[in-house]
Design a protein around this motif. Sequence first.
Motif, PDB file in Angstrom:
ATOM      1  N   ILE A 577       0.839  -1.200   0.000  1.00 52.54           N
ATOM      2  CA  ILE A 577       0.000   0.000   0.000  1.00 52.54           C
ATOM      3  C   ILE A 577       0.874   1.250   0.000  1.00 52.54           C
ATOM      4  CG2 ILE A 577      -1.740   1.301   1.289  1.00 52.54           C
ATOM      5  CD1 ILE A 577      -2.836  -1.173  -0.065  1.00 52.54           C
ATOM      6  N   ASP A 578       1.966   1.212   0.751  1.00 58.71           N
ATOM      7  CA  ASP A 578       2.899   2.343   0.784  1.00 58.71           C
ATOM      8  C   ASP A 578       3.500   2.600  -0.595  1.00 58.71           C
ATOM      9  OD1 ASP A 578       4.610   4.358   1.879  1.00 58.71           O
ATOM     10  OD2 ASP A 578       6.222   2.883   1.940  1.00 58.71           O
ATOM     11  N   SER A 579       3.827   1.543  -1.312  1.00 60.76           N
ATOM     12  CA  SER A 579       4.375   1.718  -2.669  1.00 60.76           C
ATOM     13  C   SER A 579       3.347   2.333  -3.611  1.00 60.76           C
ATOM     14  CB  SER A 579       4.854   0.368  -3.207  1.00 60.76           C
ATOM     15  OG  SER A 579       3.751  -0.516  -3.403  1.00 60.76           O
ATOM     16  N   LEU A 580       2.072   1.957  -3.455  1.00 57.01           N
ATOM     17  CA  LEU A 580       1.027   2.566  -4.292  1.00 57.01           C
ATOM     18  C   LEU A 580       0.875   4.047  -3.994  1.00 57.01           C
ATOM     19  CD1 LEU A 580      -1.769  -0.185  -4.146  1.00 57.01           C
ATOM     20  CD2 LEU A 580      -0.106   0.222  -5.963  1.00 57.01           C
ATOM     21  N   VAL A 581       0.961   4.407  -2.713  1.00 58.96           N
ATOM     22  CA  VAL A 581       0.856   5.822  -2.331  1.00 58.96           C
ATOM     23  C   VAL A 581       1.992   6.620  -2.947  1.00 58.96           C
ATOM     24  CG1 VAL A 581       0.989   7.412  -0.375  1.00 58.96           C
ATOM     25  CG2 VAL A 581      -0.406   5.348  -0.219  1.00 58.96           C
ATOM     26  N   ARG A 582       3.204   6.129  -2.861  1.00 55.31           N
ATOM     27  CA  ARG A 582       4.350   6.844  -3.406  1.00 55.31           C
ATOM     28  C   ARG A 582       4.297   6.934  -4.929  1.00 55.31           C
ATOM     29  NH1 ARG A 582       8.732   7.067   0.375  1.00 55.31           N
ATOM     30  NH2 ARG A 582       8.164   6.048   2.340  1.00 55.31           N
ATOM     31  N   ARG A 583       3.619   5.991  -5.539  1.00 56.79           N
ATOM     32  CA  ARG A 583       3.572   5.973  -7.009  1.00 56.79           C
ATOM     33  C   ARG A 583       2.461   6.852  -7.563  1.00 56.79           C
ATOM     34  NH1 ARG A 583       2.720   0.421 -10.584  1.00 56.79           N
ATOM     35  NH2 ARG A 583       2.733   1.410 -12.667  1.00 56.79           N
ATOM     36  N   TYR A 584       1.291   6.860  -6.917  1.00 56.29           N
ATOM     37  CA  TYR A 584       0.122   7.508  -7.511  1.00 56.29           C
ATOM     38  C   TYR A 584      -0.327   8.789  -6.796  1.00 56.29           C
ATOM     39  CZ  TYR A 584      -0.479   3.165 -10.117  1.00 56.29           C
ATOM     40  OH  TYR A 584      -0.292   2.089 -10.954  1.00 56.29           O
ATOM     41  N   LEU A 585       0.062   8.993  -5.557  1.00 61.03           N
ATOM     42  CA  LEU A 585      -0.415  10.162  -4.824  1.00 61.03           C
ATOM     43  C   LEU A 585       0.618  11.281  -4.803  1.00 61.03           C
ATOM     44  CD1 LEU A 585      -2.391   8.629  -1.826  1.00 61.03           C
ATOM     45  CD2 LEU A 585      -3.150   9.213  -4.126  1.00 61.03           C
ATOM     46  N   VAL A 586       1.236  11.510  -5.926  1.00 59.67           N
ATOM     47  CA  VAL A 586       2.150  12.649  -6.067  1.00 59.67           C
ATOM     48  C   VAL A 586       1.324  13.935  -6.056  1.00 59.67           C
ATOM     49  CG1 VAL A 586       3.890  13.701  -7.553  1.00 59.67           C
ATOM     50  CG2 VAL A 586       3.684  11.210  -7.423  1.00 59.67           C
ATOM     51  N   PRO A 587       1.770  14.999  -5.391  1.00 56.48           N
ATOM     52  CA  PRO A 587       1.003  16.255  -5.389  1.00 56.48           C
ATOM     53  C   PRO A 587       0.748  16.768  -6.791  1.00 56.48           C
ATOM     54  CG  PRO A 587       2.728  16.324  -3.725  1.00 56.48           C
ATOM     55  CD  PRO A 587       2.952  15.064  -4.520  1.00 56.48           C
ATOM     56  N   ALA A 588      -0.400  17.382  -6.979  1.00 53.90           N
ATOM     57  CA  ALA A 588      -0.804  17.825  -8.322  1.00 53.90           C
ATOM     58  C   ALA A 588       0.130  18.878  -8.888  1.00 53.90           C
ATOM     59  CB  ALA A 588      -2.240  18.368  -8.270  1.00 53.90           C
ATOM     60  N   ASP A 589       0.708  19.738  -8.034  1.00 51.79           N
ATOM     61  CA  ASP A 589       1.572  20.794  -8.568  1.00 51.79           C
ATOM     62  C   ASP A 589       2.910  20.262  -9.064  1.00 51.79           C
ATOM     63  OD1 ASP A 589       2.687  20.138  -6.188  1.00 51.79           O
ATOM     64  OD2 ASP A 589       2.464  22.107  -5.248  1.00 51.79           O
ATOM     65  N   HIS A 590       3.157  18.956  -8.915  1.00 50.84           N
ATOM     66  CA  HIS A 590       4.347  18.337  -9.504  1.00 50.84           C
ATOM     67  C   HIS A 590       4.085  17.855 -10.929  1.00 50.84           C
ATOM     68  CE1 HIS A 590       5.546  18.486  -5.357  1.00 50.84           C
ATOM     69  NE2 HIS A 590       6.721  17.931  -5.595  1.00 50.84           N
ATOM     70  N   LYS A 591       2.835  17.899 -11.361  1.00 45.61           N
ATOM     71  CA  LYS A 591       2.484  17.431 -12.697  1.00 45.61           C
ATOM     72  C   LYS A 591       2.517  18.595 -13.683  1.00 45.61           C
ATOM     73  CE  LYS A 591       1.631  13.771 -13.091  1.00 45.61           C
ATOM     74  NZ  LYS A 591       2.501  12.582 -13.186  1.00 45.61           N
ATOM     75  N   THR A 592       2.979  18.329 -14.874  1.00 43.31           N
ATOM     76  CA  THR A 592       3.075  19.358 -15.911  1.00 43.31           C
ATOM     77  C   THR A 592       1.685  19.761 -16.398  1.00 43.31           C
ATOM     78  OG1 THR A 592       5.152  18.324 -16.605  1.00 43.31           O
ATOM     79  CG2 THR A 592       4.193  19.956 -18.090  1.00 43.31           C
ATOM     80  N   LEU A 593       1.494  21.071 -16.598  1.00 44.21           N
ATOM     81  CA  LEU A 593       0.245  21.692 -17.068  1.00 44.21           C
ATOM     82  C   LEU A 593      -0.880  21.618 -16.035  1.00 44.21           C
ATOM     83  CD1 LEU A 593       0.032  20.537 -20.813  1.00 44.21           C
ATOM     84  CD2 LEU A 593       1.156  22.532 -19.846  1.00 44.21           C
ATOM     85  N   HIS A 594      -0.506  21.445 -14.776  1.00 44.00           N
ATOM     86  CA  HIS A 594      -1.562  21.417 -13.760  1.00 44.00           C
ATOM     87  C   HIS A 594      -2.262  22.769 -13.646  1.00 44.00           C
ATOM     88  CE1 HIS A 594       1.735  23.209 -11.396  1.00 44.00           C
ATOM     89  NE2 HIS A 594       0.775  23.765 -10.687  1.00 44.00           N
ATOM     90  N   GLU A 595      -1.603  23.856 -14.051  1.00 47.59           N
ATOM     91  CA  GLU A 595      -2.215  25.186 -13.967  1.00 47.59           C
ATOM     92  C   GLU A 595      -3.464  25.320 -14.825  1.00 47.59           C
ATOM     93  OE1 GLU A 595       2.309  25.760 -13.558  1.00 47.59           O
ATOM     94  OE2 GLU A 595       0.919  24.617 -14.797  1.00 47.59           O
ATOM     95  N   ILE A 596      -3.578  24.473 -15.846  1.00 43.62           N
ATOM     96  CA  ILE A 596      -4.730  24.572 -16.746  1.00 43.62           C
ATOM     97  C   ILE A 596      -6.013  24.123 -16.063  1.00 43.62           C
ATOM     98  CG2 ILE A 596      -5.723  23.655 -18.888  1.00 43.62           C
ATOM     99  CD1 ILE A 596      -2.932  23.576 -20.048  1.00 43.62           C
ATOM    100  N   VAL A 597      -5.933  23.108 -15.241  1.00 43.61           N
ATOM    101  CA  VAL A 597      -7.144  22.518 -14.661  1.00 43.61           C
ATOM    102  C   VAL A 597      -7.279  22.774 -13.164  1.00 43.61           C
ATOM    103  CG1 VAL A 597      -7.267  20.717 -16.407  1.00 43.61           C
ATOM    104  CG2 VAL A 597      -5.986  20.307 -14.298  1.00 43.61           C
ATOM    105  N   TYR A 598      -6.266  23.351 -12.518  1.00 42.34           N
ATOM    106  CA  TYR A 598      -6.331  23.611 -11.081  1.00 42.34           C
ATOM    107  C   TYR A 598      -6.477  25.100 -10.823  1.00 42.34           C
ATOM    108  CZ  TYR A 598      -5.325  18.926  -9.372  1.00 42.34           C
ATOM    109  OH  TYR A 598      -5.414  17.595  -9.055  1.00 42.34           O
ATOM    110  N   PHE A 599      -7.486  25.459 -10.031  1.00 45.27           N
ATOM    111  CA  PHE A 599      -7.639  26.837  -9.583  1.00 45.27           C
ATOM    112  C   PHE A 599      -6.933  26.967  -8.247  1.00 45.27           C
ATOM    113  CE2 PHE A 599     -10.047  30.012  -7.070  1.00 45.27           C
ATOM    114  CZ  PHE A 599      -9.764  31.129  -7.847  1.00 45.27           C
TER     115      PHE A 599
END
Length: 729
Positions: A577-599
């Motif tokens: 479960i810890d490995s899944l968290v580290r793999r998929y629950l990265v903060p959104a502001d670390h993703k490219t183009l997050h400014e388009i869909v995040y207010f």
Amino acid sequence: MFIYLYVFIYKKIFLLQLSPLFSSQQRMFCLDNLICACVYFLADYFREGNSDLEDSELRFATCQSLQKQVKSETEQIEEELNEQLFDNLVSFLRRSHSAFQEKTTEWTWRTKSREIPTAALVLGVNVTDHDFTFRSLSEVLQNNVTPYIALLEAKDCPGIKNLMQKLLGQLMNCCIDVGSSEEEDYEQVSHTRVRCSMTSLINWYESATKRTDSETPGKKRTSSRHWQSPPVVVIFKDMESFTTKVLQDFVVISSQHIGEFPLVLIFGIATSPMIIHSLLPHSVSSLLCIELFQSLSCKDHLSTIIDKVLLTTQFPLKLSEKVLQVLINIFLYHDFSVQNFIKGFQLCIVEHFHSNPLSILCCQLEEAKRRVNSLSHNQCENVRRLPSFRRYVESQVSEKQIALLTADSSLKEAVRKLLEDLNVYHENYFPILRCLHVFTSSLPKYPLGKQIRELHCACLENRVWETEEYESSLQLARMLNKSDLVTMLQKCVEILVSSPGREFDEIVERLKEFLTQFQKLEETYQERDESVSPQKELQKKTNLYNLQKTLLELKESRRSKKLTKFEMLRFEVVDYIDSLVRRYLVPADHKTLHEIVYFNTASVLREHLNAAPRIALHTALNNPYSYLKSEALKSDGGSISNKAPDICIAYKLHLECGRLINLVDWLEAFSTVVTAAEGPTADVASSDQVDDVIHARFIRAVSELELLGFIKPSKQKTDHVARLTWGGC
């Protein structure tokens, strides 16, 4: 000019009524109008104030479409949440009405005891949401039960006469589809002065039900969806606000006529059902046959809204951690209003599409890919300016960097790929978030929060696995018993199976393997228990020496710290479960183009919803140029412009005074500033007329300052007023 300043001042006050200083009803009313005004000016800005008209029209259309989707979805969720409550109320009305219709023993006994069927509807302290609940309840009753419904508010019923007028007025104007002759009769009744009494109400009810029953088969009969001789339902929306005298008189009068027509009361209660006995004496409350109904908790309501609206991929717009925290804090610490939370989310939608040119891509993935192809060069430059895209470019090889920064075609291809990756990220993020919440929501002291919204905010804020709370949660999870662990794994499997993620098949298979291993362990333990049971029986008969020997063996096994198969399997599950968290629950502001869909402009949202009244009013009165933008109002430092509105002149003069202000001196100073603005004229009026006009203007300015709370009359001296504020703002 001062008229325009008043418009700006009261507009600011209008926005400031969303502040906690004002009631929740005012906050709800102002927020509705604020969103409508924002949408109106948004359309004007998009269609007239932007050089790129095509993209502006598309952004506005996308914003409107998303607003409608959110509104439709939230209303459907609220209807589903209230469905059980409304069904219970309809059942209550059915029981009460059947007793009247069949003249059963229950109704005869009730008539003798003069008891009125009454539903005590406890809705909670979220008063702003009550209007929507009663509106939905009225629609349900009108569609299925009765057209005769009256909604009464305390502000409209200061006395029993006003209550009866309001009651008869609403009932006689009920929307009933009847024949033309009957419509004329109703119009004649509505224009005729009717004596407001219970006798008039009974006569009207008998006449209305006779007309409905005597309809010819050829005419449209709306009452076919209603019950025969439908009941008259009177809803007291805010029961606590009614005076005791009004409620007492109405209940006593109605109880005397309960055998003549079916009357049902519904009390809307925000606090506790005991308020009925607090407002009404026993002799009056005993005339009510009360049944209690409890609505869903506003916190559970909010959790459902967040779960089905914000924590899904259904809507492309997402909220950052700070923005979501602002809305949640307003809910928890100010009004408990789910409607205000929804309106705040709608305001975020408006602000995002208004302030972000790239919000044109904030739509469903396939539509966004098509829109990427039609991006202009200016829009491509906007993409290149995004901080997340800059980080992405810096991580590429030099040839790729040059292509992304110079060729629009390469940029568009990369944007399509990045938007697809962002969509996949959200498809994976929300199911894994729910799985993590399954493990952490039942841990002692809730290190990551009890509600999923708390866990969501923690994951958006930073890497959750780097926090102390997460480490504490893992340590507690490694001590879970087998039954809890198996239950959690089963819930995770259900969540992942029903999720649209593309990578969950492998995860589901792995979780099922864990469940199988736990099952095998259980079977092994059962076999061992069966084989060891004769030995246990023998040990019971042994002496103290064997017992001490067994205890020593247990101590030695603990010292060796050798893990059992169950403990090893439990550690393996938690680590997975810890490995899944580290793999998929990265903060959104670390993703490219997050400014388009995040207010993420929390400051703008906080300015609208938690404004500071005193600072805003001081700015408007002390420096009117900041609102009116008139060059004539510019002044140096603390000087007073002689062309400023009267209220601004009076305000700045009062800042120069102490605790008590002499009205005569204040008037003389005001007159000096005002007359300096007018100057010599060809047709000079008499000095008395000029003084009267200036005096009137001064009185109005002082009265407005008193209304705004800057001064008050003083009892120490009759010709003085006391100043209520100190400091620059």
